[in-house]
Design a protein around this motif. Structure first.
Motif, PDB file in Angstrom:
ATOM      1  N   ASN A   1      -8.345  -4.168  -6.290  1.00 12.95           N
ATOM      2  CA  ASN A   1      -9.010  -4.899  -4.971  1.00 12.95           C
ATOM      3  C   ASN A   1      -9.839  -3.830  -4.094  1.00 12.95           C
ATOM      4  N   PRO A   2     -11.026  -4.370  -3.322  1.00 17.26           N
ATOM      5  CA  PRO A   2     -11.668  -3.277  -2.575  1.00 17.26           C
ATOM      6  C   PRO A   2     -11.103  -2.496  -1.626  1.00 17.26           C
ATOM      7  N   SER A   3      -9.979  -3.236  -1.048  1.00 17.97           N
ATOM      8  CA  SER A   3      -9.075  -2.670   0.246  1.00 17.97           C
ATOM      9  C   SER A   3      -7.795  -3.308   0.252  1.00 17.97           C
ATOM     10  N   PRO A   4      -6.710  -2.919   0.785  1.00 15.08           N
ATOM     11  CA  PRO A   4      -5.607  -3.876   0.974  1.00 15.08           C
ATOM     12  C   PRO A   4      -5.841  -4.644   1.789  1.00 15.08           C
TER      13      PRO A   4
ATOM     14  N   ASP B   1       1.716 -20.222  -6.853  1.00 17.83           N
ATOM     15  CA  ASP B   1       0.585 -19.738  -5.667  1.00 17.83           C
ATOM     16  C   ASP B   1       1.545 -19.072  -5.093  1.00 17.83           C
ATOM     17  N   ILE B   2       0.664 -17.962  -4.513  1.00 17.54           N
ATOM     18  CA  ILE B   2       1.412 -16.702  -3.873  1.00 17.54           C
ATOM     19  C   ILE B   2       0.541 -16.724  -2.272  1.00 17.54           C
ATOM     20  N   GLN B   3      -0.186 -17.690  -1.989  1.00 14.45           N
ATOM     21  CA  GLN B   3      -0.670 -17.816  -0.710  1.00 14.45           C
ATOM     22  C   GLN B   3       0.103 -17.621   0.618  1.00 14.45           C
ATOM     23  N   SER B   4       1.348 -18.206   0.436  1.00 15.10           N
ATOM     24  CA  SER B   4       2.156 -18.049   1.388  1.00 15.10           C
ATOM     25  C   SER B   4       2.978 -16.806   1.591  1.00 15.10           C
ATOM     26  N   LEU B   5       2.865 -15.830   0.388  1.00 19.66           N
ATOM     27  CA  LEU B   5       3.520 -14.559   0.466  1.00 19.66           C
ATOM     28  C   LEU B   5       2.607 -13.480   0.618  1.00 19.66           C
ATOM     29  N   TRP B   6       1.429 -13.640   0.748  1.00 21.79           N
ATOM     30  CA  TRP B   6       0.233 -12.801   0.890  1.00 21.79           C
ATOM     31  C   TRP B   6       0.471 -12.062   2.391  1.00 21.79           C
ATOM     32  N   ARG B   7       0.098 -10.581   2.138  1.00 24.01           N
ATOM     33  CA  ARG B   7       0.133  -9.684   3.172  1.00 24.01           C
ATOM     34  C   ARG B   7      -0.954  -8.950   3.266  1.00 24.01           C
ATOM     35  N   GLU B   8      -1.191  -8.233   4.676  1.00 23.45           N
ATOM     36  CA  GLU B   8      -2.612  -7.569   4.758  1.00 23.45           C
ATOM     37  C   GLU B   8      -2.460  -6.133   3.945  1.00 23.45           C
ATOM     38  N   ASP B   9      -1.179  -5.765   3.708  1.00 23.57           N
ATOM     39  CA  ASP B   9      -1.114  -4.282   3.024  1.00 23.57           C
ATOM     40  C   ASP B   9      -1.019  -4.281   1.371  1.00 23.57           C
ATOM     41  N   LEU B  10      -1.133  -5.490   1.044  1.00 20.28           N
ATOM     42  CA  LEU B  10      -1.235  -5.550  -0.586  1.00 20.28           C
ATOM     43  C   LEU B  10      -2.234  -4.921  -1.533  1.00 20.28           C
ATOM     44  N   VAL B  11      -2.017  -4.176  -2.521  1.00 17.57           N
ATOM     45  CA  VAL B  11      -2.977  -3.700  -3.356  1.00 17.57           C
ATOM     46  C   VAL B  11      -2.695  -4.221  -4.589  1.00 17.57           C
ATOM     47  N   VAL B  12      -4.087  -4.751  -5.342  1.00 13.90           N
ATOM     48  CA  VAL B  12      -3.841  -5.543  -6.654  1.00 13.90           C
ATOM     49  C   VAL B  12      -4.385  -4.610  -7.743  1.00 13.90           C
ATOM     50  N   PHE B  13      -3.642  -4.377  -8.724  1.00 15.49           N
ATOM     51  CA  PHE B  13      -3.799  -3.740  -9.891  1.00 15.49           C
ATOM     52  C   PHE B  13      -4.162  -4.545 -11.068  1.00 15.49           C
ATOM     53  N   ALA B  14      -5.213  -4.631 -11.632  1.00 14.21           N
ATOM     54  CA  ALA B  14      -5.466  -5.477 -13.001  1.00 14.21           C
ATOM     55  C   ALA B  14      -5.413  -4.622 -13.937  1.00 14.21           C
TER      56      ALA B  14
ATOM     57  N   THR C   1      -9.595 -10.354  -3.210  1.00 16.40           N
ATOM     58  CA  THR C   1     -10.731 -10.648  -4.304  1.00 16.40           C
ATOM     59  C   THR C   1     -10.778  -9.414  -5.242  1.00 16.40           C
ATOM     60  N   LEU C   2     -11.425  -9.715  -6.560  1.00 17.95           N
ATOM     61  CA  LEU C   2     -11.836  -8.715  -7.398  1.00 17.95           C
ATOM     62  C   LEU C   2     -12.983  -8.727  -7.869  1.00 17.95           C
TER      63      LEU C   2
ATOM     64  N   GLN D   1       0.928  -1.167  -0.104  1.00 17.59           N
ATOM     65  CA  GLN D   1       0.083  -0.065  -0.124  1.00 17.59           C
ATOM     66  C   GLN D   1       0.863   1.456   0.064  1.00 17.59           C
ATOM     67  N   ALA D   2       2.180   1.323   0.547  1.00 15.06           N
ATOM     68  CA  ALA D   2       3.001   2.401   0.904  1.00 15.06           C
ATOM     69  C   ALA D   2       3.123   2.823  -0.644  1.00 15.06           C
ATOM     70  N   HIS D   3       3.283   1.916  -1.855  1.00 20.47           N
ATOM     71  CA  HIS D   3       3.669   2.389  -2.965  1.00 20.47           C
ATOM     72  C   HIS D   3       2.573   2.354  -4.026  1.00 20.47           C
ATOM     73  N   ALA D   4       1.018   2.015  -3.503  1.00 24.12           N
ATOM     74  CA  ALA D   4       0.147   2.013  -4.509  1.00 24.12           C
ATOM     75  C   ALA D   4      -0.307   3.140  -5.110  1.00 24.12           C
ATOM     76  N   HIS D   5      -0.248   4.264  -4.301  1.00 23.05           N
ATOM     77  CA  HIS D   5      -0.460   5.777  -4.930  1.00 23.05           C
ATOM     78  C   HIS D   5       0.190   6.152  -6.139  1.00 23.05           C
ATOM     79  N   ASP D   6       1.473   5.830  -5.966  1.00 22.82           N
ATOM     80  CA  ASP D   6       2.602   6.122  -7.013  1.00 22.82           C
ATOM     81  C   ASP D   6       2.447   5.436  -8.103  1.00 22.82           C
ATOM     82  N   PHE D   7       2.008   4.224  -7.994  1.00 25.17           N
ATOM     83  CA  PHE D   7       1.898   3.142  -9.039  1.00 25.17           C
ATOM     84  C   PHE D   7       0.525   3.683  -9.798  1.00 25.17           C
TER      85      PHE D   7
END
Length: 261
Positions: free
Chosen positions: A63-66, A100-113, A70-71, A40-46
């Motif tokens: 995604n609806p929130s960091p 699979d990235i389940q083990s890498l998932w974090r609560e601050d991640l923002v998804v861009f499709a 889901t999308l 999330q710290a870099h999401a605005h710049d991206f």
């Protein structure tokens, strides 16, 4: 008989490890997306980078929130499992691909499709054009260019393009068709001499596979959603995830929803 070609069925096969390759030609009629996942710290710049460079980075959904994997705007999607192969970046370096990235998932991640050229390929095929990567059953060839993107924050770099060869008359028709799809890269950014945009050898793409270029055909180049991966290399973020080139997110959104009539 179950529908094995629907986006839902394809995502189910991907989740079950039954499909790990490129997705070109799958789920005809439905949008496929490039993927960027970052803190999330870099999401605005991206987001600003996407807004400044809409041809290579056309934003379809977030995604609806960091931390939310889901999308909902694109279907019943778990972004941690629904892409055939992911590419993990650490300090700007791409590591090994993973399914699979389940083990890498974090609560601050923002998804861009982001929009993908596989969507406009359907329109080209429907018009009777030969889309070479589809007819030859390979991933589309993609190349780094010398065309700079507009920087935003730590994100910068040159555009990546995808290439499809056509006869001159067919290239004109391809331009007319793809202009209707600005959300999936739109019209080509260059045609003809590859060296004019810094490409030295068409037979050696930087991503994807090479395709045959027949006599009297010219290469036609579209802005490509692998461009953000170059921007991630240059940004050198501690952590980010993308799709592996050619291995897209297959969505429930129809291509017709993105067309300008």
């Amino acid at each position: 008989m179950p529908d094995t070609h629907s986006p839902h069925a394809i995502r189910a096969r991907i989740r079950n490890g039954e499909h790990s390759g490129n997705t070109s030609g799958l789920a005809p009629g439905f949008v496929q997306c490039n993927l960027v996942i970052l803190p999330q710290a870099h999401a605005h710049d991206f987001l600003r980078f996407c807004q400044a460079n809409p041809r290579p980075c056309p934003l379809i959904a977030m995604n609806p929130s960091p931390g939310d994997p889901t999308l909902p705007a694109l279907g019943d999607i778990d972004i941690r499992r629904d892409v055939p192969r992911y590419r993990v970046f650490e300090s700007g370096r791409a590591g090994d691909d993973t399914a699979d990235i389940q083990s890498l998932w974090r609560e601050d991640l923002v998804v861009f499709a982001l929009g993908c050229s596989f969507s406009f390929e359907e329109a080209l095929l429907a018009d009777g054009l030969d889309v070479r990567n589809v007819s030859e059953g390979v991933n589309v060839p993609m190349y780094r260019t010398n065309t700079p993107c507009t920087p935003a924050g730590p994100f910068s770099g040159n555009m990546v393009v995808s290439m499809r060869p056509f006869l001159a008359a067919d290239a004109i028709r391809a331009i007319q068709i793809c202009t209707r799809f600005p959300s999936v890269h739109g019209a080509p950014v260059h045609l003809g001499d590859p060296s004019a945009i810094g490409i030295g050898d068409l037979s050696r793409p930087d991503f994807g596979d090479s395709v045959s270029v027949k006599q009297r055909e010219m290469p036609v180049f579209w802005a490509c959603g692998v461009t953000p991966q170059v921007a991630l290399e240059n940004a050198r973020l501690p952590f980010a995830i993308t799709h592996s080139p050619g291995c897209m997110l297959v969505t429930d959104m129809r291509n017709s929803q993105l067309a300008i009539l």
